[in-house]
Design a protein around this motif. Structure first.
Motif, PDB file in Angstrom:
ATOM      1  N   GLN A  51      -7.701 -53.807  17.504  1.00 10.71           N
ATOM      2  CA  GLN A  51      -8.774 -53.433  18.437  1.00 10.71           C
ATOM      3  C   GLN A  51      -8.928 -54.428  19.586  1.00 10.71           C
ATOM      4  O   GLN A  51      -9.516 -54.092  20.608  1.00 10.71           O
ATOM      5  N   CYS A  92     -17.309 -46.951  14.819  1.00  8.80           N
ATOM      6  CA  CYS A  92     -16.205 -47.863  15.134  1.00  8.80           C
ATOM      7  C   CYS A  92     -16.455 -48.486  16.498  1.00  8.80           C
ATOM      8  O   CYS A  92     -16.845 -47.783  17.433  1.00  8.80           O
ATOM      9  N   LEU A  93     -16.206 -49.795  16.607  1.00 10.91           N
ATOM     10  CA  LEU A  93     -16.416 -50.478  17.891  1.00 10.91           C
ATOM     11  C   LEU A  93     -15.480 -49.937  18.970  1.00 10.91           C
ATOM     12  O   LEU A  93     -15.770 -50.071  20.153  1.00 10.91           O
ATOM     13  N   HIS A 134     -11.189 -48.303   6.416  1.00 12.46           N
ATOM     14  CA  HIS A 134     -11.328 -48.023   7.851  1.00 12.46           C
ATOM     15  C   HIS A 134     -10.518 -49.034   8.673  1.00 12.46           C
ATOM     16  O   HIS A 134      -9.776 -48.664   9.578  1.00 12.46           O
ATOM     17  N   GLU A 135     -10.645 -50.322   8.311  1.00 22.29           N
ATOM     18  CA  GLU A 135      -9.939 -51.362   9.070  1.00 22.29           C
ATOM     19  C   GLU A 135      -8.430 -51.314   8.829  1.00 22.29           C
ATOM     20  O   GLU A 135      -7.638 -51.561   9.738  1.00 22.29           O
ATOM     21  N   HIS A 138      -6.828 -48.997  11.134  1.00 21.18           N
ATOM     22  CA  HIS A 138      -6.579 -49.567  12.473  1.00 21.18           C
ATOM     23  C   HIS A 138      -5.210 -50.244  12.516  1.00 21.18           C
ATOM     24  O   HIS A 138      -4.463 -50.110  13.486  1.00 21.18           O
TER      25      HIS A 138
HETATM   26 NI    NI Z   1     -13.040 -49.263  13.626  1.00 18.65          NI
END
Ligand code: NI
Length: 176
Positions: A51, A92-93, A134-135, A138
């Motif tokens: 990210q 999510c950021l 979730h991470e 990514h």
């Molecule tokens: Ni996220």
């Protein structure tokens, strides 16, 4: 320490597959510190290196109420321990202002290195199980919106675009 820019959906760089970290050296430790600061600044509970456009297998997280328990996962491997899946409202950021329900296995085994490069194994459930999956996604170039319908993905894209536009305008006003 520094606050790093966070990539936003649908930036194609978010689709990059992360490489394993070879050694937990001073440079990685600096990145870990910056990522934790970036996560706190953005009021997030987890952040993957992907990210912030660094394509290595590194995740930071803080699930504590007072943001005083940052955790680091390097080269993580996550294995579901049950077939049972439960929905959880995720955000999510990289997809600001969008929240939706995603189903994931409720218990997982995590094998990873900590921020000092020390290996550990842990069984997780609840929020930690949701967050680590979730991470992990990514690091594999996957976003939680990928699990949603086409229509919801289009809406998410529009919502993020709008959010970024508003934020840009605010930043320009702050400068003026
Ligand atoms: Ni996220």
């Amino acid at each position: 320490m520094a606050i790093l820019p966070i990539l936003s959906y649908p930036d194609p760089r978010l689709r990059t597959i992360a490489e394993p970290v070879k050694t937990v050296d001073a440079e990685i430790k600096q990145l870990i510190e910056d990522m934790i600061e970036t996560m706190y600044d953005a009021k997030g509970i987890g952040l993957a290196a992907t990210q912030v456009d660094r394509h290595i297998q590194l995740i930071v997280m803080d699930l504590s109420e007072n943001n005083d328990n940052p955790r680091v996962f390097i080269n993580p491997k996550v294995t579901p321990l049950v077939e049972d899946k439960k929905p959880y409202e995720e955000g999510c950021l990289s997809v600001p202002d969008v929240y939706d329900s995603v189903e994931r296995p409720t218990r997982v085994k995590i094998e990873a290195l900590d921020g000092e490069g020390k290996p550990f194994v842990e069984e997780a459930e609840g929020l930690l199980a949701v967050c680590i999956q979730h991470e992990m996604d990514h690091l594999n170039g996957v976003l939680f919106v990928d699990y949603l319908s086409r229509l919801k993905q289009t809406r998410a894209r529009d919502k993020v675009k709008k959010y970024l536009k508003v934020r840009e305008r605010q930043m320009q006003q702050n400068k003026a």
